[in-house]
Design a protein around this motif. Structure first.
Motif, PDB file in Angstrom:
ATOM      1  N   CYS A  29       0.845  -1.188   0.000  1.00 24.43           N
ATOM      2  CA  CYS A  29       0.000   0.000   0.000  1.00 24.43           C
ATOM      3  C   CYS A  29       0.886   1.246   0.000  1.00 24.43           C
ATOM      4  O   CYS A  29       1.784   1.368   0.825  1.00 24.43           O
ATOM      5  CB  CYS A  29      -0.883  -0.040   1.238  1.00 24.43           C
ATOM      6  SG  CYS A  29      -1.816   1.475   1.488  1.00 24.43           S
ATOM      7  N   SER A  63      -0.008   4.074   0.851  1.00 19.76           N
ATOM      8  CA  SER A  63      -0.442   4.969   1.912  1.00 19.76           C
ATOM      9  C   SER A  63       0.120   4.555   3.283  1.00 19.76           C
ATOM     10  O   SER A  63       0.660   5.379   4.010  1.00 19.76           O
ATOM     11  CB  SER A  63      -1.967   4.992   1.941  1.00 19.76           C
ATOM     12  OG  SER A  63      -2.434   5.822   2.963  1.00 19.76           O
ATOM     13  N   CYS A  64      -0.003   3.257   3.622  1.00 22.40           N
ATOM     14  CA  CYS A  64       0.422   2.835   4.958  1.00 22.40           C
ATOM     15  C   CYS A  64       1.515   1.765   4.917  1.00 22.40           C
ATOM     16  O   CYS A  64       2.027   1.367   5.965  1.00 22.40           O
ATOM     17  CB  CYS A  64      -0.772   2.327   5.765  1.00 22.40           C
ATOM     18  SG  CYS A  64      -1.356   0.703   5.265  1.00 22.40           S
TER      19      CYS A  64
END
Ligand code: ZN
Length: 129
Positions: free
Chosen positions: A38, A40-41
């Motif tokens: 991911c 994002s994270c």
């Protein structure tokens, strides 16, 4: 156990005209095309999700010298679509004529569609919603 999303599977969904993105099970971010983690994270627990195909045009350009697949059709628009699920896709804009650019506006709603190249391969496209 979840199957690791691959670019091959991503392409297969497109060939089947059944566009999917991947979703991070940790934070819910939607990503396309798939990456190993991911963005994002950093999570690695990812799953396929079918996306609506609804989005907005955030950027576009005119292609004059096209790939062989679409040589006969140039010039045409290619744009970046911000999907409502939160990922961005670069794809051809359908039903919009570069000779009449007044019809193209940033922020206009767009809807996923598909087009077939000379080779028979299927590509993502977007047309005005
Ligand atoms: Zn995440």
């Amino acid at each position: 156990m979840s199957e690791k999303p691959t670019v091959e599977q991503y392409q297969k969904y497109i060939q089947d005209r059944d566009f999917h993105a991947i979703k991070c099970k940790s934070c819910g971010a939607v990503i396309a095309p798939p990456k190993g983690m991911c963005y994002s994270c950093g999570g690695r627990d990812l799953e396929w999700v079918k996306v609506s195909g609804n989005g907005k045009l955030v950027s576009f350009t005119v292609i004059h010298v096209a790939a062989e697949e679409f040589q006969d059709e140039a010039p045409y628009f290619v744009g970046i679509i911000d999907l409502e699920e939160g990922t961005r896709i670069t794809a051809r804009l359908l039903d919009l004529d570069p000779n009449d650019p007044s019809k193209v506006q940033l922020g206009m709603p767009m809807k996923l569609d598909y087009q077939t190249g000379k080779s028979g391969r299927v590509y993502l496209g977007f047309r005005p919603a």
